[in-house]
Structure formats: C-alpha cells, structure tokens
Design a protein around this motif. Sequence first.
Motif, PDB file in Angstrom:
ATOM      1  N   GLY A   1      54.168 -22.845 -35.376  1.00 28.53           N
ATOM      2  CA  GLY A   1      54.607 -24.168 -35.815  1.00 28.53           C
ATOM      3  C   GLY A   1      56.068 -24.472 -35.561  1.00 28.53           C
ATOM      4  O   GLY A   1      56.671 -25.264 -36.286  1.00 28.53           O
ATOM      5  N   GLY A   2      56.677 -23.848 -34.553  1.00 31.87           N
ATOM      6  CA  GLY A   2      58.076 -24.149 -34.237  1.00 31.87           C
ATOM      7  C   GLY A   2      59.022 -23.758 -35.353  1.00 31.87           C
ATOM      8  O   GLY A   2      59.145 -22.582 -35.717  1.00 31.87           O
ATOM      9  N   THR A   3      59.697 -24.745 -35.934  1.00 27.44           N
ATOM     10  CA  THR A   3      60.672 -24.457 -36.991  1.00 27.44           C
ATOM     11  C   THR A   3      60.017 -23.918 -38.261  1.00 27.44           C
ATOM     12  O   THR A   3      60.699 -23.324 -39.093  1.00 27.44           O
ATOM     13  N   PHE A   4      58.703 -24.110 -38.394  1.00 24.27           N
ATOM     14  CA  PHE A   4      57.985 -23.558 -39.552  1.00 24.27           C
ATOM     15  C   PHE A   4      58.168 -22.044 -39.615  1.00 24.27           C
ATOM     16  O   PHE A   4      58.365 -21.469 -40.701  1.00 24.27           O
ATOM     17  N   ALA A   5      58.107 -21.384 -38.460  1.00 24.35           N
ATOM     18  CA  ALA A   5      58.255 -19.929 -38.408  1.00 24.35           C
ATOM     19  C   ALA A   5      59.632 -19.472 -38.849  1.00 24.35           C
ATOM     20  O   ALA A   5      59.804 -18.338 -39.319  1.00 24.35           O
ATOM     21  N   VAL A   6      60.621 -20.349 -38.704  1.00 24.26           N
ATOM     22  CA  VAL A   6      61.988 -20.023 -39.109  1.00 24.26           C
ATOM     23  C   VAL A   6      62.190 -20.311 -40.599  1.00 24.26           C
ATOM     24  O   VAL A   6      62.763 -19.501 -41.331  1.00 24.26           O
ATOM     25  N   LYS A   7      61.714 -21.449 -41.037  1.00 24.08           N
ATOM     26  CA  LYS A   7      61.932 -21.867 -42.417  1.00 24.08           C
ATOM     27  C   LYS A   7      61.041 -21.134 -43.417  1.00 24.08           C
ATOM     28  O   LYS A   7      61.413 -20.941 -44.570  1.00 24.08           O
TER      29      LYS A   7
ATOM     30  N   GLU B   1      59.327 -17.887 -42.991  1.00 20.93           N
ATOM     31  CA  GLU B   1      59.025 -16.678 -42.227  1.00 20.93           C
ATOM     32  C   GLU B   1      57.884 -15.862 -42.825  1.00 20.93           C
ATOM     33  O   GLU B   1      56.969 -15.434 -42.110  1.00 20.93           O
ATOM     34  N   ALA B   2      57.905 -15.637 -44.121  1.00 19.95           N
ATOM     35  CA  ALA B   2      56.887 -14.780 -44.751  1.00 19.95           C
ATOM     36  C   ALA B   2      55.488 -15.358 -44.572  1.00 19.95           C
ATOM     37  O   ALA B   2      54.528 -14.628 -44.252  1.00 19.95           O
ATOM     38  N   ILE B   3      55.357 -16.658 -44.781  1.00 18.79           N
ATOM     39  CA  ILE B   3      54.057 -17.298 -44.611  1.00 18.79           C
ATOM     40  C   ILE B   3      53.634 -17.250 -43.152  1.00 18.79           C
ATOM     41  O   ILE B   3      52.473 -16.951 -42.825  1.00 18.79           O
ATOM     42  N   SER B   4      54.580 -17.518 -42.258  1.00 15.02           N
ATOM     43  CA  SER B   4      54.303 -17.512 -40.830  1.00 15.02           C
ATOM     44  C   SER B   4      53.797 -16.153 -40.358  1.00 15.02           C
ATOM     45  O   SER B   4      52.811 -16.060 -39.609  1.00 15.02           O
ATOM     46  N   VAL B   5      54.448 -15.090 -40.800  1.00 15.49           N
ATOM     47  CA  VAL B   5      54.049 -13.732 -40.403  1.00 15.49           C
ATOM     48  C   VAL B   5      52.676 -13.388 -40.978  1.00 15.49           C
ATOM     49  O   VAL B   5      51.834 -12.780 -40.299  1.00 15.49           O
ATOM     50  N   ALA B   6      52.421 -13.793 -42.208  1.00 18.90           N
ATOM     51  CA  ALA B   6      51.121 -13.523 -42.829  1.00 18.90           C
ATOM     52  C   ALA B   6      49.996 -14.220 -42.075  1.00 18.90           C
ATOM     53  O   ALA B   6      48.897 -13.660 -41.910  1.00 18.90           O
ATOM     54  N   MET B   7      50.265 -15.430 -41.607  1.00 20.56           N
ATOM     55  CA  MET B   7      49.255 -16.152 -40.832  1.00 20.56           C
ATOM     56  C   MET B   7      49.005 -15.487 -39.487  1.00 20.56           C
ATOM     57  O   MET B   7      47.868 -15.405 -39.015  1.00 20.56           O
ATOM     58  N   ALA B   8      50.062 -14.980 -38.861  1.00 16.78           N
ATOM     59  CA  ALA B   8      49.908 -14.243 -37.600  1.00 16.78           C
ATOM     60  C   ALA B   8      49.099 -12.970 -37.825  1.00 16.78           C
ATOM     61  O   ALA B   8      48.214 -12.625 -37.026  1.00 16.78           O
ATOM     62  N   GLN B   9      49.387 -12.281 -38.912  1.00 17.66           N
ATOM     63  CA  GLN B   9      48.652 -11.058 -39.239  1.00 17.66           C
ATOM     64  C   GLN B   9      47.157 -11.341 -39.383  1.00 17.66           C
ATOM     65  O   GLN B   9      46.323 -10.613 -38.839  1.00 17.66           O
ATOM     66  N   GLN B  10      46.832 -12.406 -40.098  1.00 10.64           N
ATOM     67  CA  GLN B  10      45.418 -12.758 -40.292  1.00 10.64           C
ATOM     68  C   GLN B  10      44.738 -13.072 -38.960  1.00 10.64           C
ATOM     69  O   GLN B  10      43.619 -12.626 -38.691  1.00 10.64           O
ATOM     70  N   LYS B  11      45.423 -13.834 -38.124  1.00  7.73           N
ATOM     71  CA  LYS B  11      44.860 -14.187 -36.820  1.00  7.73           C
ATOM     72  C   LYS B  11      44.634 -12.942 -35.962  1.00  7.73           C
ATOM     73  O   LYS B  11      43.587 -12.782 -35.329  1.00  7.73           O
ATOM     74  N   VAL B  12      45.606 -12.040 -35.939  1.00  8.83           N
ATOM     75  CA  VAL B  12      45.496 -10.823 -35.134  1.00  8.83           C
ATOM     76  C   VAL B  12      44.389  -9.921 -35.669  1.00  8.83           C
ATOM     77  O   VAL B  12      43.629  -9.324 -34.892  1.00  8.83           O
ATOM     78  N   GLU B  13      44.268  -9.833 -36.981  1.00  8.06           N
ATOM     79  CA  GLU B  13      43.202  -9.007 -37.558  1.00  8.06           C
ATOM     80  C   GLU B  13      41.823  -9.544 -37.179  1.00  8.06           C
ATOM     81  O   GLU B  13      40.895  -8.768 -36.892  1.00  8.06           O
ATOM     82  N   HIS B  14      41.668 -10.861 -37.180  1.00  7.81           N
ATOM     83  CA  HIS B  14      40.401 -11.449 -36.746  1.00  7.81           C
ATOM     84  C   HIS B  14      40.125 -11.126 -35.282  1.00  7.81           C
ATOM     85  O   HIS B  14      38.976 -10.854 -34.899  1.00  7.81           O
TER      86      HIS B  14
END
Length: 247
Positions: free
Chosen positions: A182-188, A190-203
């Motif tokens: 989400g662009g600046t979302f990942a910066v603002k 970060e914790a939520i952004s990383v958790a969402m990436a983790q979920q996607k990668v696990e799937h």
Amino acid sequence: MPTTVDIFIPCFVDQLYPATAMHMVKVLERVGVKVNYNPDQTCCGQPAYNAGYQDQSRSVAEKFLTDFAAPASNETRYIVSPSASCVGMVRNSYTDLFAGTAQQGACRAVQGRIYELTEFLVNVLGITAIPGARLAGKYTYHDSCSGLRECHIRAEPRQLLDGVAGLERIEMAETTTCCGFGGTFAVKFEAISVAMAQQKVEHALDTGAEYIVSTDVSCLMHLESYIKKEKLPLKCLHVADVLASGW
C-alpha cells in the motif's frame, strides 16, 4: 502493419526492477508489437496523490498527459505498462485530479488508451499464450488490489501464465487479500503491513508453490522482503518475467 505502443515504465520498475521492463518489451516484440519509449517520461503521480498532495500530484500528472499525448496521425497508439497500480491511478484518480480543468479532455483521451500488460495482450490483441514461454515449476498468483479492484484484472494474467510450458498454477487461500504494501501504508503502519505480508506468504507456502507471481512489482518487493528476511523457499516474479522465460 504491426501495432505500435508507447510503454510507460513506473518508478519502481525503472529504479529497482529494470529487467522486468526489458522483459515486457521482449514479450511485446515477440507477438509483433512495435514498441516506442519516450525517455522524458517520469512518474504517474501516485505517491503524492496517495499521500494527500493533490496539487503536486496534478503537476506530475500533467507531465504524464503531455508525455503520452496521442500522435498527430489517426493511428491508435496504446499505452502499455507492467503495473496495474499505475494504470489504475491514471484510469481512476486522474478523473478526480482533472475534473473541471482544461486538461479534462486530454485526460480522458489518455485514460482510454492505457492498459496493463496482460489485459492488453488478452483483451486487445486476443493473445492468451506467448510462443516459446517455458518455466518448470508450480506458481501461485497474487491478485494485487490495484489489478483486481481498480483495473478489474483477474483472468488475463492467469490465462497467459497457464500457457507457459512446464508451469502449474495452484491457487492460494485468500488470494484477493491485500499483501500489506500500500505504498506509504507500509511506512506509516509497519507492524500491520508486515503481518499482512506474513499471512500472504504463509498462504503461498501452503500451496507448495515455488513462485509467487503478480502484475505489480510493488507487491512483489514487499513480499520478497519478508521472504528473504525469513529465508523461505519462495521466489517472487512479475508476470512479464515469467512470459519472457525459456526463449
């Protein structure tokens, strides 16, 4: 006469994944398209727009309209980009940026000519497989938010990827869920952004696939960062990288 297209290479691709841009050119030329590149092109204005800086974004967008103005001839000149995110910006957000302005007509003209790579190949040229494309292995597809929701692209990349010899598709759970970039979302956030990436990668890992493929390198960059940090057995590839493989 071959179809001529103007290519738009987004910031992410130009600065971080230039090989993907070259692969797109390779694929387009493979199917008989003549490619034109305007070296004066810069950004579509999306980063500033998403951050709330409309005036600055409009200034960048005005340059985009100039850089991709239609030629004086009656030739239909498509604009093709390896980024659903940038195409979605032009098609949708430009309407807001240029509403009631002198550039509104030019905006509409550009909006009617711009396509993401896979939808151009499938919906405009009627191509569903690239001759000679080959990549052994299994892949799972990530529907980017921009591709799915802004450009309404879902079947097109899958059709092209399923035409790659040796490649098998396995759909992951919640494939339409955001990857967390989400662009600046990942910066603002970060914790939520990383958790969402983790979920996607696990799937993706649950499918047993070797590759995650998408139309957007921004999503892939985000997922790849998590994958590399955790040393996981997955590789991220843009759809153009796959279609240009094996020949």
